[in-house]
Scaffold this active site. Structure first.
Site, short mmCIF file in Angstrom:
data_model
loop_
_atom_site.label_atom_id
_atom_site.label_comp_id
_atom_site.label_asym_id
_atom_site.label_seq_id
_atom_site.Cartn_x
_atom_site.Cartn_y
_atom_site.Cartn_z
N SER A 125 0.82 -1.21 0.00
CA SER A 125 0.00 0.00 0.00
C SER A 125 0.86 1.27 0.00
O SER A 125 0.34 2.35 -0.19
CB SER A 125 -0.93 0.00 1.22
OG SER A 125 -0.21 0.24 2.39
N LYS A 166 0.62 4.34 7.03
CA LYS A 166 -0.04 5.23 6.07
C LYS A 166 0.44 6.67 6.22
O LYS A 166 1.07 7.02 7.21
CB LYS A 166 -1.56 5.21 6.32
CG LYS A 166 -2.26 3.88 6.05
CD LYS A 166 -2.46 3.65 4.56
CE LYS A 166 -3.32 2.41 4.31
NZ LYS A 166 -2.70 1.17 4.84
#
Lengths: 207, 207
Positions: A125, A166
Site C-alpha cells: 500500500s 499510512k
DNA sequence: GTTCGGGCAATACATTTGTACCGTTCCTTG
DNA sequence: CAAGGAACGGTACAAATGTATTGCCCGAAC
C-alpha cells in the site's frame, strides 16, 4: 551522515589509527597503550603516547584521561557504521565517476535514538512512497499526535482493527489515513479511534 | 537480525545489565568494576563481581580476564543497532496489532562487512525498484563480475562516461544495464567497456 | 650549519583495576 | 527449622595501566 573533518596524518600516525580501527572493530573495546606498543613493534610506550596525542590534536580520536581503555575513534563514529559515501551515482543518464570519499555515512545518530522500534512492512500500500513489501521501517514513538505534520508517514493503531502504515492527515476532528497506492482507498475515521504509534524515521531494505 | 538466547536474570543482575547497556551505548567503552559499583550505589566491588560472573554464566556478557574495561554485551551485539522489531505492519488492509518483541534488527552483520561503500542516488531511473532520488545505497565491492546473477542491481562505471546504478544483465560478450523506469532505455555495451564496481546490499532512506 | 618537530628507548611512579578472601544478612526452598 | 544461593561490606594485593621525564637519532625547513 557526518563529515570527517580531520587534518592529515603522518605515516606512523596513520599506521596506528588503522590498527586501532581494526582492533576496535574486532574486539569492541580499546586496546591498552602497551598493546598498541607491541602491535607497532615498539619497546617503549612513549612513541604511542606521542602518536595518540597528535591523533587527538588533529581530531581523530579522544579518550578519558587517566582511565584505561577509554579510547574512541572520531573519524567513523561507530566503526561498524563507518561507511564511506563515495559520491552521487546514477540518474537517468550517467554522472561523473567518483574518486575519493566525500563524507561518511553514520547511522549512529539515528540508531542511538532511544525508543526507536522497527516494523516489517507487509503489503504494497505504500509502494508509491518507495516503501515495498518486506522493507523494515524504523519508527520513532510519537508522544503528541497533535504536532504531526500532515503527510507524515505513521504507523497507526485503528480501534478494533489493527496496525497500518499510512500517510497521516488531520482534518478537524477527523483523521485520514492515506495509502500511497491508488488501489487503496483512504481510511477516514474520528480522531479518537486512531492511535498513532510511531513516525517514520528511516527505511531499511536489505537485498 | 539476531535472536537473544539467554537465561532469565535476577532483578539485581538485570539492573546491572541495563545500566551497562546504557553506559556502553553512550560512552562506547566498558566501565570499570568500581564505576559499576558507584552506579549501583554500592560500596564494595564484590557484589559487582558476583553479578558479572552470573551474567557471564548465563550468556549475557563476556570479557577478557585480567584486562581492564574489556566487557562486551552479547545480548544485542552492537547495542546501538539493537532495535526491536515489533511485528508486521500495514498492507493494503489492516493487520493485527503487535504486542511484544519478535526479533531484533541487527544491522551489525551488514555494516561490519569490510569494504562496503555507499552511494547517494541521483535521479529516478530506479524508482520501479523502490530506489528513490536521495536514497543511500550500500554497495559491496564486486571481485568477479562473471559470477553476478542477471538482474542484480549494480553500480557500474561505463568507459568514458560515468557511474550509474542499474540492473545488470549479461548476454554473451554484451552487457545490458537496465533501468527500473520505462522512461529510460537500456544501455547495451561490450563487456570490456563496463566496469562493475559494486553490488547492491541494502537501501537506506532517512526521513 | 642550526633549529625544530616527529619518532624511539628506557625508566619511574602513582593510580587504576581486576581479583581474592572473609564475614554477614536476607530470602527462598525444602 | 535448616540449607543454599544471592547480595552486600570490608579489606587486601599483585598486576595492569596511564602518564611524566630524560636522552638520543633523524630528516626537513630555514
Amino acid at each position: 551522515m557526518t563529515r570527517a573533518p580531520q587534518e592529515p596524518l603522518t605515516t606512523a600516525q596513520q599506521e596506528l589509527y588503522d590498527w586501532l580501527a581494526d582492533y576496535i572493530g574486532t574486539h569492541r573495546h580499546s586496546p591498552s597503550i602497551r598493546q598498541m606498543m607491541q602491535a607497532m613493534g615498539l619497546r617503549s610506550p612513549a612513541p604511542i603516547q606521542s602518536r595518540l596525542r597528535h591523533l587527538q590534536q588533529k581530531g581523530w580520536i579522544t579518550w578519558q584521561e587517566g582511565q584505561a581503555r577509554t579510547l574512541q575513534l572520531l573519524g567513523d563514529m561507530v566503526g561498524a557504521a563507518g561507511i564511506p559515501v563515495l559520491g552521487a551515482v546514477a540518474a537517468g543518464g550517467l554522472v561523473t565517476a567518483f574518486d575519493d570519499v566525500q563524507e561518511h555515512l553514520d547511522l549512529a545518530p539515528v540508531l542511538e535514538t532511544r525508543g526507536l522500534f522497527a516494523l516489517t512492512v507487509n503489503g504494497d500500500s505504500m509502494v508509491d512512497s518507495h516503501i515495498a513489501d518486506g522493507d523494515v521501517v524504523l519508527m520513532e514513538p510519537v508522544q503528541d499526535p497533535q504536532r504531526l505534520r500532515n503527510g507524515t508517514v505513521v504507523s497507526a493503531l485503528v480501534a478494533g482493527s489493527g496496525t497500518t502504515l499510512k500517510h497521516f492527515h488531520r482534518q478537524g476532528a477527523t483523521v485520514v489515513l492515506e495509502a500511497a497506492n491508488p488501489a487503496y482507498q483512504p481510511i477516514e475515521l474520528p480522531a479518537e479511534q486512531v492511535e498513532v504509534q510511531g513516525r517514520l524515521v528511516a527505511v531499511w531494505r536489505q537485498v
